[in-house]
Motif scaffolding. Structure first.
Motif, PDB file in Angstrom:
ATOM      1  N   UNK A 205       4.978 -48.397 -21.677  1.00 54.03           N
ATOM      2  CA  UNK A 205       6.130 -49.321 -21.667  1.00 54.03           C
ATOM      3  C   UNK A 205       6.888 -49.268 -20.337  1.00 54.03           C
ATOM      4  N   UNK A 206       6.597 -48.268 -19.539  1.00 52.29           N
ATOM      5  CA  UNK A 206       7.469 -48.031 -18.374  1.00 52.29           C
ATOM      6  C   UNK A 206       7.143 -48.976 -17.226  1.00 52.29           C
ATOM      7  N   UNK A 207       8.175 -49.606 -16.710  1.00 53.19           N
ATOM      8  CA  UNK A 207       8.044 -50.455 -15.524  1.00 53.19           C
ATOM      9  C   UNK A 207       8.819 -49.799 -14.383  1.00 53.19           C
ATOM     10  N   UNK A 208       8.368 -49.990 -13.151  1.00 57.07           N
ATOM     11  CA  UNK A 208       9.144 -49.449 -12.028  1.00 57.07           C
ATOM     12  C   UNK A 208      10.554 -50.042 -12.013  1.00 57.07           C
ATOM     13  N   UNK A 209      11.530 -49.288 -11.534  1.00 55.63           N
ATOM     14  CA  UNK A 209      12.867 -49.845 -11.403  1.00 55.63           C
ATOM     15  C   UNK A 209      12.822 -51.109 -10.552  1.00 55.63           C
ATOM     16  N   UNK A 210      13.572 -52.109 -10.956  1.00 53.97           N
ATOM     17  CA  UNK A 210      13.578 -53.369 -10.199  1.00 53.97           C
ATOM     18  C   UNK A 210      14.955 -53.987 -10.354  1.00 53.97           C
ATOM     19  N   UNK A 211      15.578 -54.259  -9.253  1.00 55.31           N
ATOM     20  CA  UNK A 211      16.956 -54.736  -9.277  1.00 55.31           C
ATOM     21  C   UNK A 211      16.979 -56.253  -9.292  1.00 55.31           C
ATOM     22  N   UNK A 212      16.896 -56.839 -10.420  1.00 49.92           N
ATOM     23  CA  UNK A 212      16.868 -58.288 -10.531  1.00 49.92           C
ATOM     24  C   UNK A 212      16.728 -58.564 -12.007  1.00 49.92           C
ATOM     25  N   UNK A 213      15.503 -58.364 -12.481  1.00 50.19           N
ATOM     26  CA  UNK A 213      15.293 -58.560 -13.912  1.00 50.19           C
ATOM     27  C   UNK A 213      14.970 -57.249 -14.616  1.00 50.19           C
ATOM     28  N   UNK A 214      14.872 -56.154 -13.864  1.00 51.69           N
ATOM     29  CA  UNK A 214      14.417 -54.895 -14.460  1.00 51.69           C
ATOM     30  C   UNK A 214      15.513 -53.852 -14.576  1.00 51.69           C
ATOM     31  N   UNK A 215      15.065 -52.610 -14.686  1.00 52.48           N
ATOM     32  CA  UNK A 215      15.963 -51.476 -14.922  1.00 52.48           C
ATOM     33  C   UNK A 215      16.308 -50.781 -13.613  1.00 52.48           C
TER      34      UNK A 215
END
Ligand code: GAL
Length: 685
Positions: A205-215
């Motif tokens: 489930x883990x996605x890299x941190x992303x400053x826009x639509x992510x965590x």
């Protein structure tokens, strides 16, 4: 102290030269011929080649052409020069990006960079890695025994892009599995995921941190992502190093970038035979001791990467710098000389430039170069470099010497990532570096040498340690610091010490954690963060120390004393009169705690006092008026004093305790001499 030459013993000279891009001039044989004459005329002895040459070396997949490089290597050698040869991985050829689009960097999984610019590849792409390995091995095999070759320059300024392509996403998950022993309980604890209902049920489930639509609001996760991206660079450097080392035993380096924080330079340094660095002093801030100290501090960082060994200054600008700020300031000839000598004074065995010759086109055509579009030698910058070359010719003895410092500033990449990533309290993303550079500058003004080292270094060889906010603390590190002080060491720690563990989880039981309360004799009760844009909120504090009041404009915490004594106190707010600065005896040593983020005026006053209390004096053998700055390089019983007048207007006198030889003029200097504004001298004792 023994001399250590970063480069092969068969070329024991300081290096002068820089990035040479003959591939831009292959249809102009007269220019290539002129380069050799000009190289000799400028007393340059080194050329860094091949840095961005991939499409000239491999114009089509699997089709190689080395004839032009053979010819240049031979010519440089014939003309007395040497080559640091690069692997070309910083810019991939067009065919590679077209045929294998997955080699390009993807800021988001659904968005890849088109073929453009440089340093925007996915370093985890298996195809990219394979293609780089092939070209690196081809180069290594071909040039391993070329007499011109003195070292390998891996890639160029590894950028540490945080690629989020499919490969990187999957590999991040694998990396996390390894870090947390495949145990989600451990990961959820480290990331404190019940906060905002963000528990992870599967690594997939883990996605890299992303400053826009992510965590991006899980500090522990952000930290792991930084570690992963840094390891990506490490693994890639290792791949390139191994490819080159398979065929060549020449020393290997890569050009690093001062305090650039996208990857842990200290970890990468373990892969290198010598450290090298790019610094572009801008000087537009005006010339002050603090500004000069900053560039000396960068050199101290480079020495500290390899246990004090000298390094290679791989890039700086001859003349104007078009890339690193918006203000393009010309450097006077004297300032160009001053800058070059400053690198040497603080541990570099070279002065290398970007670039040798200005290209006719491209985005760097007006960037400073040894050779201008004019093409002749009677212009100011060429003559300045030639003057520097003349000076360096007399300084072969300096090669391999280093600086023996009593003080070390301990600067750690992961701690910096953690404190700079702190989401609530630390609004000043520059505080960690400001305390590092500011402490260095305070010592520099006393002519006291300092190294910038990592937590892994041997502390016991220093009389004094300075800890820029040691925010992240482990029991092992706390023990190391305590043992150091117990045995008689002195330590100055800045604010926010020991607040979190390696996952950015706070230590329970009061900060500083891991037993450091006992060392500093205090507990941090509360802290406050002022508006960093001074003047906006008008809410700030002040600290009185030694009868003078200094501003505390960014961060302040209120310690409860548990044995420490107050050396300075706050002046404002409900906590006026409480301690802002403390000292505690511990074992045979002393521990100081600076509970606020100070400005330079405080650092200058405070370090003057703590150095005096520790009996640490600035260099005495050569000293002078208020603007005289001195460093000493030593090795194999030889000592070289580099002396600078940092004033732009006043001549300053210099006193020597024993007669010495001025290496730049050859003259014997006995008791007293003077230096003009921005003057430099190098004395051999
Ligand atoms: C460096 C880079 C060089 C050149 C230079 C311009 O960062 O490594 O290739 O672009 O900047 O100042």
């Amino acid at each position: 102290m023994k001399k250590f030459s970063p480069l092969s013993k068969d070329f024991p000279h300081l290096l002068l030269g820089g990035d040479y891009n003959p591939e831009q001039w292959l249809d102009s044989p007269e220019i290539l011929a002129a380069d050799m004459e000009l190289m000799k005329e400028a007393d340059c002895n080194e050329m860094s080649m091949g840095i961005f040459s991939w499409d000239s070396l491999e114009p089509e997949e699997g089709v190689f052409q080395f004839d032009w490089l053979d010819e240049r290597m031979d010519s440089i050698y014939k003309n007395g020069g040497r080559v640091i040869l690069a692997t070309p991985s910083a810019a991939r050829p067009r065919w590679l990006a077209e045929k294998y689009p997955e080699v390009m960097y993807a800021p988001r999984p659904d968005r890849r960079h088109l073929f453009a610019k440089r340093q925007n590849q996915c370093l985890r792409s298996p195809v990219y890695q394979e293609k780089v390995r092939i070209i690196d091995e081809m180069l290594a095999k071909r040039y391993a025994n070329h007499p011109a070759l003195i070292a390998w320059h891996l890639s160029n300024e590894y950028y540490g892009r945080d690629c989020r392509c499919q490969t990187c996403r999957l590999q991040f998950r694998e990396w996390l599995r390894r870090r947390y022993d495949n145990d989600l309980k451990k990961l959820n604890h480290a990331w404190w995921t019940p906060n905002w209902s963000r528990q992870v049920q599967s690594f997939d489930q883990i996605e890299p941190p992303e400053n826009g639509y992510g965590e991006v609001m899980i500090p522990g996760m952000n930290l792991d992502w930084k570690r992963f991206c840094s390891d990506t660079v490490y693994d890639f450097v290792k791949l390139e190093r191994d490819a080159v080392k398979k065929y060549s035993d020449k020393p290997v380096t890569t050009n690093c970038m001062n305090f650039f924080e996208r990857y842990d330079h200290r970890k990468v340094a373990t892969l290198l035979d010598f450290y090298s660095n790019d610094t572009y002093p801008t000087w537009w801030e005006g010339l002050s001791d603090d500004v000069v100290a900053r560039y000396a501090c960068f050199s101290a960082l480079c020495r500290g990467m390899m246990d004090g060994k000298p390094f290679i200054q791989m890039e700086s600008a001859p003349g104007i710098n078009m890339a690193h700020n918006n203000f393009r300031m010309l450097k006077s000839t004297q300032l160009q000389i001053f800058e070059a000598m400053l690198f040497l004074a603080h541990g570099s065995d070279s002065v290398l430039y970007f670039q040798w010759r200005k290209g006719r086109g491209g985005c760097e055509k007006y960037h400073g170069a040894v050779v201008d579009h004019y093409g002749k030698t009677d212009n100011r910058v060429f003559q300045a470099v030639k003057t520097i070359g003349g000076m360096m010719k007399n300084m072969d003895g300096v090669v391999g010497t280093t600086i023996c410092a009593d003080v070390a500033i301990v600067s750690d990449y992961e701690t910096r990532w953690a404190i700079n990533g702190e989401l609530e309290y630390n609004k000043d993303r520059n505080g960690y570096q400001a305390m590092t550079e500011g402490s260095f500058a305070a010592l520099f003004k006393q002519n006291v040498a300092a190294d910038v080292i990592g937590y892994g270094a041997d502390f016991s060889k220093y009389k004094f340690l300075i800890l820029p906010p040691p925010y992240m603390m482990t029991p092992a590190l706390a023990k190391k610091i305590k043992t150091y002080v117990q045995n008689g060491g002195r330590v100055v720690s800045f604010y926010m010490a020991g607040m979190v563990d390696e996952n950015d989880l706070t230590h329970l039981g009061g900060a500083p954690g891991c037993g450091l309360r006992e060392l500093f004799g205090l507990r941090i009760d509360e802290m406050t963060c002022y508006d960093i844009s001074i003047g906006k909120c008008g809410y700030e504090n002040a600290v009185t120390y030694g009868g003078i009041t200094y501003p505390a404009r960014k961060h302040a915490e209120i310690p409860v004393l548990e044995g420490a004594k107050a050396l300075g106190s706050y002046q404002k707010d409900f906590f006026a009169g409480t301690a802002a600065l403390t000292q505690a005896a511990y074992g045979k040593g002393q521990a100081y705690y600076v509970a606020f983020q100070p400005e330079q005026s405080f650092l200058d006053a405070f370090f003057t006092d703590v150095l005096q209390a520790a009996g640490i004096q600035g260099i005495r053998a050569v000293r002078g008026d208020g603007h005289i700055r001195v460093s000493c390089r030593e090795g194999d019983g030889e000592r070289y004093y580099f002396v600078f007048n940092t004033s732009e207007t006043e001549t300053q006198s210099v006193i020597l305790e024993e007669p010495m030889t001025d290496l730049l003029t050859g003259a014997k200097v006995t008791a007293k001499t003077s230096l003009p504004p921005l003057g430099v001298a190098v004395f051999q004792a």
